[in-house]
Design an enzyme around this catalytic site. Sequence first.
Site, PDB file in Angstrom:
ATOM      1  N   GLY A 261      -7.038 -25.430  56.508  1.00 50.68           N
ATOM      2  CA  GLY A 261      -8.343 -26.510  57.390  1.00 50.68           C
ATOM      3  C   GLY A 261      -8.697 -25.483  58.385  1.00 50.68           C
ATOM      4  N   ALA A 262      -8.150 -24.799  59.115  1.00 54.08           N
ATOM      5  CA  ALA A 262      -8.672 -23.821  60.295  1.00 54.08           C
ATOM      6  C   ALA A 262      -7.776 -22.955  61.037  1.00 54.08           C
ATOM      7  CB  ALA A 262      -9.488 -24.757  61.255  1.00 54.08           C
ATOM      8  N   MET A 263      -8.293 -22.174  61.837  1.00 55.09           N
ATOM      9  CA  MET A 263      -7.190 -21.017  62.282  1.00 55.09           C
ATOM     10  C   MET A 263      -7.855 -20.796  63.595  1.00 55.09           C
ATOM     11  SD  MET A 263      -4.656 -19.143  62.123  1.00 55.09           S
ATOM     12  CE  MET A 263      -4.033 -18.226  63.239  1.00 55.09           C
ATOM     13  N   GLU A 264      -6.496 -20.829  64.699  1.00 52.05           N
ATOM     14  CA  GLU A 264      -7.024 -20.953  66.125  1.00 52.05           C
ATOM     15  C   GLU A 264      -6.892 -19.300  66.688  1.00 52.05           C
ATOM     16  OE1 GLU A 264      -4.066 -21.841  64.674  1.00 52.05           O
ATOM     17  OE2 GLU A 264      -2.343 -20.800  65.442  1.00 52.05           O
ATOM     18  N   HIS A 297      -7.561 -29.514  67.624  1.00 54.76           N
ATOM     19  CA  HIS A 297      -6.111 -29.166  67.163  1.00 54.76           C
ATOM     20  C   HIS A 297      -6.258 -27.563  67.498  1.00 54.76           C
ATOM     21  CE1 HIS A 297      -2.379 -28.499  64.626  1.00 54.76           C
ATOM     22  NE2 HIS A 297      -2.968 -27.388  64.528  1.00 54.76           N
ATOM     23  N   GLU A 298      -7.283 -26.822  66.871  1.00 54.60           N
ATOM     24  CA  GLU A 298      -7.492 -25.472  67.021  1.00 54.60           C
ATOM     25  C   GLU A 298      -7.634 -25.123  68.531  1.00 54.60           C
ATOM     26  OE1 GLU A 298      -6.310 -23.998  64.519  1.00 54.60           O
ATOM     27  OE2 GLU A 298      -6.562 -25.678  63.072  1.00 54.60           O
ATOM     28  N   HIS A 301      -4.446 -25.323  70.435  1.00 53.39           N
ATOM     29  CA  HIS A 301      -3.674 -24.128  70.354  1.00 53.39           C
ATOM     30  C   HIS A 301      -3.864 -22.902  71.339  1.00 53.39           C
ATOM     31  CE1 HIS A 301      -1.273 -24.503  66.744  1.00 53.39           C
ATOM     32  NE2 HIS A 301      -2.256 -24.601  65.976  1.00 53.39           N
ATOM     33  N   GLU A 320       2.784 -25.549  66.008  1.00 55.61           N
ATOM     34  CA  GLU A 320       2.412 -26.506  65.051  1.00 55.61           C
ATOM     35  C   GLU A 320       2.826 -28.083  65.398  1.00 55.61           C
ATOM     36  OE1 GLU A 320      -0.206 -25.783  63.889  1.00 55.61           O
ATOM     37  OE2 GLU A 320      -0.115 -23.579  63.348  1.00 55.61           O
TER      38      GLU A 320
HETATM   39  N1  ARG Z   1      -2.370 -22.043  62.375  1.00 49.77           N
HETATM   40  C1  ARG Z   1      -3.298 -22.812  61.541  1.00 49.77           C
HETATM   41  C2  ARG Z   1      -3.405 -24.317  61.856  1.00 49.77           C
HETATM   42  O1  ARG Z   1      -2.477 -24.923  61.806  1.00 49.77           O
HETATM   43  C3  ARG Z   1      -2.974 -22.820  59.994  1.00 49.77           C
HETATM   44  C4  ARG Z   1      -3.099 -21.495  59.316  1.00 49.77           C
HETATM   45  C5  ARG Z   1      -1.999 -21.349  58.355  1.00 49.77           C
HETATM   46  N2  ARG Z   1      -2.478 -20.351  57.225  1.00 49.77           N
HETATM   47  C6  ARG Z   1      -1.651 -20.095  56.415  1.00 49.77           C
HETATM   48  N3  ARG Z   1      -2.222 -19.057  55.409  1.00 49.77           N
HETATM   49  N4  ARG Z   1      -0.355 -20.219  56.319  1.00 49.77           N
HETATM   50  O2  ARG Z   1      -3.879 -24.584  62.753  1.00 49.77           O
HETATM   51 ZN    ZN Z   2      -2.014 -25.402  63.968  1.00 41.20          ZN
END
Ligand code: ARG
Ligand code: ZN
Length: 873
Positions: A261-264, A297-298, A301, A320
């Site tokens: 979905g996305a990355m923080e 969410h991000e 984080h 998470e």
């Molecule tokens: N930390 C990210 C989130 O939940 C998810 C990234 C996970 N990426 C992965 N390749 N496993 O917001």
């Molecule tokens: Zn997350």
Amino acid sequence: STVYLKDYLPPEFLIDQVMLWFDLDETETRVRSRLELRRNPAAQSRSPDLRLHGEQLELISLSLDGQPVAPAGYLQDDEGLTVRQVPDQFVLESEVRILPQQNTALEGLYKSGGLFCTQCEAEGFRKITWYLDRPDVMSRFTTTICADKQRYPVLLSNGNPSDTVELEDGRHRITWTDPFPKPAYLFALVAGDLRAIEDSHTTPSGREVTLRIYVEPENIDKCDHAMASLKRAMAWDEQQYGREYDLDIYMIVAVNDFNMGAMENKGLNIFNSKFVLASPATATDRDFQGIESVIAHEYFHNWTGNRITCRDWFQLSLKEGLTVFRDQEFSADMGSRGVKRIEDVRLLRAHQFAEDAGPMAHPVRPDSYMEINNFYTVTVYEKGAEVVRMQANLLGPEAFRGGTDLYFERFDGQAVTTDDFVQCMADAGQRDLGQFKRWYSQAGTPELTIQGVYDAAQQTYTLTVEQHCPATPGQPDKEPFLIPLAVGLLDDRGTDLALRLAGDSDPGPTTRMLEISEPRQQFVFEQVPVAPVPSLLRGFSAPVKVRFDYSNEQLMFLMAHDSDGFSRWDAAQTLAQRILLQLVDDPDSLVPEGFVQAFRQALQDSASDPALLAEVLTLPAESYLGDQMAEVDVEGIHRAREQLKTLLASELKTELLAVYRDNEVTGEYRPDADAIGRRSLRNLALGYLMQLEDQAIQALCIAQYRAGNNMTDVITALSLLADRDIPETAELLEGFYQQWRDDPLVLDKWFSLQAMSKRPDTLERVKGLLDHPAFSIANPNKVRSLIGAFCSGNPVRFHAADGAGYRFLSDRVLELDQLNPQVAARMVRLMTRWQRYDPARQRLMQTQLERILHTSGVSRDVYEIVSKSLEHA
Ligand code: ARG
Ligand code: ZN
């Protein structure tokens, strides 16, 4: 190559400073790095050599304290680099060549369309340069990026930027400095031709933060909702948790090719464009809500993940689970709290309970893995959030806030464990939570079997609660859990009784948080004037299954009267499930008249909240019904559910038409709780009515499609039409494609609705769509919306008795595994619960799983899932 939690050792070396230089180019990218290393005083082992992670790197040069390292002084293999006989403190410099344009795994540095971008969590940084790629090594990063100015006018990384320097030959250069030490998984880089919208936010301490959302030029008018969501999230975290942002700039970039979905990443979130871009014409209510929640969410984080991170990847739920809990509460505050809770529980029951009951079951804190990317699961995320929520339930809001305050104070800047988190809660709540920690270490969904006995003479009501947790792979026996069980008692008019437990001096509140800690426990309520109907697990106070022998009449009573919205919904679901499973067994069984009557009353109750009503009137999903059977009856479930929907539609046609008419939302599109609720109720009514195969109603549906000024109404109508062999359907589908052919996110919906169509020829159509010019197996959103939607959203077609669906999925998995193992491993999961089906289907699925397992060169990601699913036969 299994990694175990019990083998954790602190790192032998620390990295105080990292400097990175990127030379981005179409043919190759060069990465130079300078690491300031020293031995970790807290290390428990000491080897003479330094071992660094690194994969798919071509080494160009290596030097230590300014001197080139001789070939005998290092050794490179597939997974890293060993530098022999290093001093206690030194500077290691290296240069490598990488090929982002060939990186189809979308991990590390890769190209998405014309953009360079990164995804480093969990272990992608090692595909960029040699490093100690583990979350407990936190360092200060300085990143210099150099690229062609015309193609890549925007160059971004974490932290604060320097001025741009113009170079000769059309290139330019910028340096980003991140003052906060961070693990490598939070590193990010983006380069490309991007536009941004900008806003600002002033924190309570007076920091003025520049907010920027970067997108490709054609999407610049679709960012406003994401920006507004970000500002709400920032204000909420300040208010609810006392947390404010810590840099002068916060950036979000939307990319089209993204595994999750996305990355923080610190100060530079990278998002799947699905969770940024929205306009009323192109995004549904669900999309608007998804954006708000993922943006939040991000952002959250930044404190729960970045400032305080994980010691190792077994602790993933530390960030998470906690961050999901925070985003759930945020969304509850922004929209309808009751509906949000129902949606979250529905998701948990549908996916996490299933995971917990299958071959991939694992604890919230797993104790081993082959590939960490396989553990970004509903258990770690959603059950992890429930585990945090239970601590809030046990402590109450004030002590819980005290616990999070303590957590931020105690561990800021550190990489810690879930035990550290629970200890803060225990300290703030001044209670022992030792038993509670089993929620982190034991897999499986506990079951509570509850009995209630009323003693009229004594005026007591006794609840006997027994807990049991089924065995899961590697965990045959479980110790009892500490379970917060919220209960209420309804009197004969449906009013909540004030609850008085034996020993209480005064009657307490009407909802009581019972603490279940033993295998069997009794609770005696006193001064109970009439035989009550118990309302159990109010608000879903714990992620457990409750067995209580309710009569149909009692369920209808709860449906009508329970003061807890969640429990009203849950009673309706339990009753509907009971009726549906009876219809599976015997299509001629009678649907209790009271059930239809209850639906009628609900539809006619003009005082009720449309959104909640829509939830109550939604029948349990086919896959969820399957989970309740000893052996899934794919066709029987589909038939029964269609049968009940049709029955309700014909019995309640007048009421449904009235609801459809009365809940039209006029005026400008707004994704607020009220309008969303009305649209969802109205579209639900249309869904029932379309069961009637009535031409006037089909005309209504087509009219809604044509007139819709928002994607929610348009896509609902089109999906309902696509289920049926109506003459207009083909033309409408083609028209929709022509209208939206340049919008990939809208086309994702177009693929999905065709993949989920009830029509018998759906698999053939899906196969045809694989060759459609708008489809690409290299794009994860396309894979999810066509292949994923078919295999998970269309059980009756995917599980066709001839096994064609299984062959289709395994062919795709093998093809995809060559390109993108992470996404291939996600898809193959859809076949891992084969043991739940009849022997013929079991064999068909097993055959495909074995075929995948024995294909040479299968990725570690796919291998882990497939081998584990075959192991526990
Ligand atoms: N930390 C990210 C989130 O939940 C998810 C990234 C996970 N990426 C992965 N390749 N496993 O917001
Ligand atoms: Zn997350």
